[in-house]
Design a protein around this motif. Structure first.
Motif, PDB file in Angstrom:
ATOM      1  N   SER A 180       0.815  -1.212   0.000  1.00 14.12           N
ATOM      2  CA  SER A 180       0.000   0.000   0.000  1.00 14.12           C
ATOM      3  C   SER A 180       0.848   1.261   0.000  1.00 14.12           C
ATOM      4  N   THR A 181       2.028   1.199   0.625  1.00 15.19           N
ATOM      5  CA  THR A 181       2.892   2.381   0.666  1.00 15.19           C
ATOM      6  C   THR A 181       3.702   2.550  -0.616  1.00 15.19           C
ATOM      7  N   ALA A 182       3.570   1.599  -1.545  1.00 13.44           N
ATOM      8  CA  ALA A 182       4.248   1.739  -2.835  1.00 13.44           C
ATOM      9  C   ALA A 182       3.594   2.820  -3.695  1.00 13.44           C
ATOM     10  N   LYS A 183       2.370   3.215  -3.338  1.00 14.98           N
ATOM     11  CA  LYS A 183       1.700   4.290  -4.066  1.00 14.98           C
ATOM     12  C   LYS A 183       2.423   5.604  -3.811  1.00 14.98           C
ATOM     13  N   GLN A 184       2.588   6.396  -4.852  1.00 19.39           N
ATOM     14  CA  GLN A 184       3.263   7.682  -4.695  1.00 19.39           C
ATOM     15  C   GLN A 184       2.531   8.546  -3.674  1.00 19.39           C
ATOM     16  N   ASN A 185       3.277   9.051  -2.696  1.00 18.15           N
ATOM     17  CA  ASN A 185       2.738   9.872  -1.606  1.00 18.15           C
ATOM     18  C   ASN A 185       1.757   9.097  -0.721  1.00 18.15           C
ATOM     19  N   GLY A 186       1.738   7.755  -0.866  1.00 16.42           N
ATOM     20  CA  GLY A 186       0.828   6.953  -0.052  1.00 16.42           C
ATOM     21  C   GLY A 186       1.005   7.156   1.445  1.00 16.42           C
ATOM     22  N   PRO A 187       2.245   7.052   1.969  1.00 16.14           N
ATOM     23  CA  PRO A 187       2.442   7.262   3.405  1.00 16.14           C
ATOM     24  C   PRO A 187       1.978   8.632   3.884  1.00 16.14           C
ATOM     25  N   ALA A 188       2.312   9.680   3.126  1.00 16.57           N
ATOM     26  CA  ALA A 188       1.927  11.037   3.535  1.00 16.57           C
ATOM     27  C   ALA A 188       0.414  11.194   3.558  1.00 16.57           C
ATOM     28  N   LEU A 189      -0.270  10.581   2.614  1.00 14.26           N
ATOM     29  CA  LEU A 189      -1.727  10.692   2.552  1.00 14.26           C
ATOM     30  C   LEU A 189      -2.403   9.885   3.663  1.00 14.26           C
ATOM     31  N   SER A 190      -1.771   8.784   4.073  1.00 10.63           N
ATOM     32  CA  SER A 190      -2.393   7.943   5.102  1.00 10.63           C
ATOM     33  C   SER A 190      -2.069   8.398   6.522  1.00 10.63           C
ATOM     34  N   LEU A 191      -1.062   9.258   6.679  1.00 11.53           N
ATOM     35  CA  LEU A 191      -0.663   9.688   8.027  1.00 11.53           C
ATOM     36  C   LEU A 191      -1.808  10.342   8.801  1.00 11.53           C
ATOM     37  N   PRO A 192      -2.592  11.253   8.196  1.00  6.33           N
ATOM     38  CA  PRO A 192      -3.716  11.841   8.945  1.00  6.33           C
ATOM     39  C   PRO A 192      -4.755  10.807   9.363  1.00  6.33           C
ATOM     40  N   LEU A 193      -4.898   9.743   8.579  1.00  2.00           N
ATOM     41  CA  LEU A 193      -5.842   8.685   8.942  1.00  2.00           C
ATOM     42  C   LEU A 193      -5.353   7.937  10.183  1.00  2.00           C
ATOM     43  N   HIS A 194      -4.046   7.731  10.272  1.00  2.00           N
ATOM     44  CA  HIS A 194      -3.469   7.114  11.472  1.00  2.00           C
ATOM     45  C   HIS A 194      -3.653   8.032  12.681  1.00  2.00           C
ATOM     46  N   ARG A 195      -3.472   9.346  12.457  1.00  3.49           N
ATOM     47  CA  ARG A 195      -3.635  10.302  13.551  1.00  3.49           C
ATOM     48  C   ARG A 195      -5.064  10.285  14.081  1.00  3.49           C
ATOM     49  N   ALA A 196      -6.028  10.128  13.176  1.00  2.00           N
ATOM     50  CA  ALA A 196      -7.434  10.093  13.599  1.00  2.00           C
ATOM     51  C   ALA A 196      -7.715   8.881  14.478  1.00  2.00           C
ATOM     52  N   VAL A 197      -7.103   7.751  14.130  1.00  2.00           N
ATOM     53  CA  VAL A 197      -7.259   6.551  14.959  1.00  2.00           C
ATOM     54  C   VAL A 197      -6.654   6.791  16.338  1.00  2.00           C
ATOM     55  N   LEU A 198      -5.448   7.306  16.358  1.00  2.00           N
ATOM     56  CA  LEU A 198      -4.756   7.539  17.622  1.00  2.00           C
ATOM     57  C   LEU A 198      -5.510   8.539  18.493  1.00  2.00           C
ATOM     58  N   ASP A 199      -5.995   9.616  17.910  1.00  2.00           N
ATOM     59  CA  ASP A 199      -6.725  10.621  18.679  1.00  2.00           C
ATOM     60  C   ASP A 199      -7.998  10.037  19.294  1.00  2.00           C
ATOM     61  N   ALA A 200      -8.664   9.151  18.558  1.00  2.00           N
ATOM     62  CA  ALA A 200      -9.886   8.533  19.081  1.00  2.00           C
ATOM     63  C   ALA A 200      -9.569   7.597  20.241  1.00  2.00           C
ATOM     64  N   VAL A 201      -8.437   6.906  20.151  1.00  5.22           N
ATOM     65  CA  VAL A 201      -8.023   6.027  21.253  1.00  5.22           C
ATOM     66  C   VAL A 201      -7.661   6.863  22.473  1.00  5.22           C
ATOM     67  N   ILE A 202      -6.940   7.954  22.257  1.00  8.83           N
ATOM     68  CA  ILE A 202      -6.579   8.848  23.370  1.00  8.83           C
ATOM     69  C   ILE A 202      -7.828   9.402  24.043  1.00  8.83           C
ATOM     70  N   ALA A 203      -8.857   9.704  23.232  1.00  9.93           N
ATOM     71  CA  ALA A 203     -10.119  10.244  23.759  1.00  9.93           C
ATOM     72  C   ALA A 203     -11.001   9.163  24.363  1.00  9.93           C
ATOM     73  N   HIS A 204     -10.559   7.907  24.270  1.00 12.36           N
ATOM     74  CA  HIS A 204     -11.344   6.758  24.759  1.00 12.36           C
ATOM     75  C   HIS A 204     -12.754   6.767  24.158  1.00 12.36           C
ATOM     76  N   ASN A 205     -12.783   6.950  22.840  1.00 17.09           N
ATOM     77  CA  ASN A 205     -14.044   6.978  22.096  1.00 17.09           C
ATOM     78  C   ASN A 205     -14.079   5.774  21.146  1.00 17.09           C
ATOM     79  N   PRO A 206     -14.659   4.633  21.595  1.00 20.20           N
ATOM     80  CA  PRO A 206     -14.626   3.401  20.792  1.00 20.20           C
ATOM     81  C   PRO A 206     -15.276   3.543  19.415  1.00 20.20           C
ATOM     82  N   ALA A 207     -16.438   4.199  19.351  1.00 20.92           N
ATOM     83  CA  ALA A 207     -17.144   4.316  18.072  1.00 20.92           C
ATOM     84  C   ALA A 207     -16.325   5.117  17.067  1.00 20.92           C
ATOM     85  N   ARG A 208     -15.744   6.217  17.527  1.00 20.27           N
ATOM     86  CA  ARG A 208     -14.933   7.049  16.622  1.00 20.27           C
ATOM     87  C   ARG A 208     -13.662   6.301  16.210  1.00 20.27           C
TER      88      ARG A 208
END
Length: 249
Positions: A180-208
């Motif tokens: 999946s990271t072989a796509k050009q700019n794939g890692p940079a584009l997916s980084l905000p998606l990882h941040r959203a997961v992490l922020d939801a875990v930090i907020a202890h919000n299971p649904a989010r």
């Protein structure tokens, strides 16, 4: 560290089976022929055959001989089997099964992580995220940090069975990330998606957290499909993780 003679022989035989050099249901070459082909002793061949039996690739016995078993009998959670398949070529069926598995396991695990994650768990996931971000900004091993990120999520679920599954999923996830990271700019584009997961875990919000990980996995599926559509041959992996190129400031 290089593998010993048993490990190298096992790899050669495993890759030969997975790449269909030995047809499913067909008898494998006799022991003396394998010894001659690989330049090893009968003891080494016998040990390799035992390992392949344990991994579900072959069956051996006085009446059936040594034969290759159908794919559904193979242990797809064995890292060696995944590595051999990755080297032989990632088929559409293999990738479909992998992404389906992620879609089933990770959302449930991340829900638990959002409920149960400790400050120590979150710190480890933050460190992995920081490594991903640094790899994008300055160049480096993005895939290994991505793997640490997802391992951290599974560990934060505080479930021993999921923790064990994390070990089994290691080779599967690495294969998915490398592609999946072989796509050009794939890692940079997916980084905000990882941040959203992490922020939801930090907020202890299971649904989010669940919605965020599903979006991340579905995005990875789209990236993989895009990469595959541009290739004539099945991609091969199992080498050193690709290093991200630094993005322009």
């Amino acid at each position: 560290m290089s593998k010993n003679i048993h490990g190298r022989t096992l790899d050669l035989l495993g890759e030969a089976i997975v790449s269909r050099r030995y047809a499913i249901g067909a008898p494998m070459p006799a022991e003396p022929l394998l010894c001659e082909e690989f330049g090893v002793s009968r003891t080494v061949v016998r040990e390799a055959v035992k390992s392949l039996v344990a991994k579900g690739l072959i069956i051996t016995g006085p009446k059936v001989g040594t034969r290759v078993l159908p794919e559904e009998r193979w242990n797809w959670f064995d890292p060696d089997v995944i590595t051999w398949q990755a080297r032989a070529g990632l088929t559409p069926e293999f990738l479909r099964d992998l992404l389906d598995l992620r879609r089933v396991v990770e959302p449930a695990a991340v829900r638990l992580a959002a409920e149960r994650a400790t400050s120590a768990d979150i710190e480890k996931i933050e460190e992995a995220y920081a490594g991903m971000k640094l790899a994008i900004e300055e160049g480096g091993d993005y895939v290994t940090n991505d793997l640490r990120f997802h391992h951290g999520l599974l560990a934060a679920a505080q479930n021993r069975m999921l923790a064990q599954m994390s070990k089994a999923l290691d080779a599967l996830l690495r294969t998915s990330f490398e592609l999946s990271t072989a796509k050009q700019n794939g890692p940079a584009l997916s980084l905000p998606l990882h941040r959203a997961v992490l922020d939801a875990v930090i907020a202890h919000n299971p649904a989010r957290a669940e919605r965020a990980i599903v979006k991340l996995i579905d995005g990875a599926r789209e990236d993989i499909e895009e990469v595959l559509s541009k290739r004539r041959r099945p991609p091969r992996h199992g080498r050193a993780p690709p290093r991200a190129k630094a993005t322009a400031a």
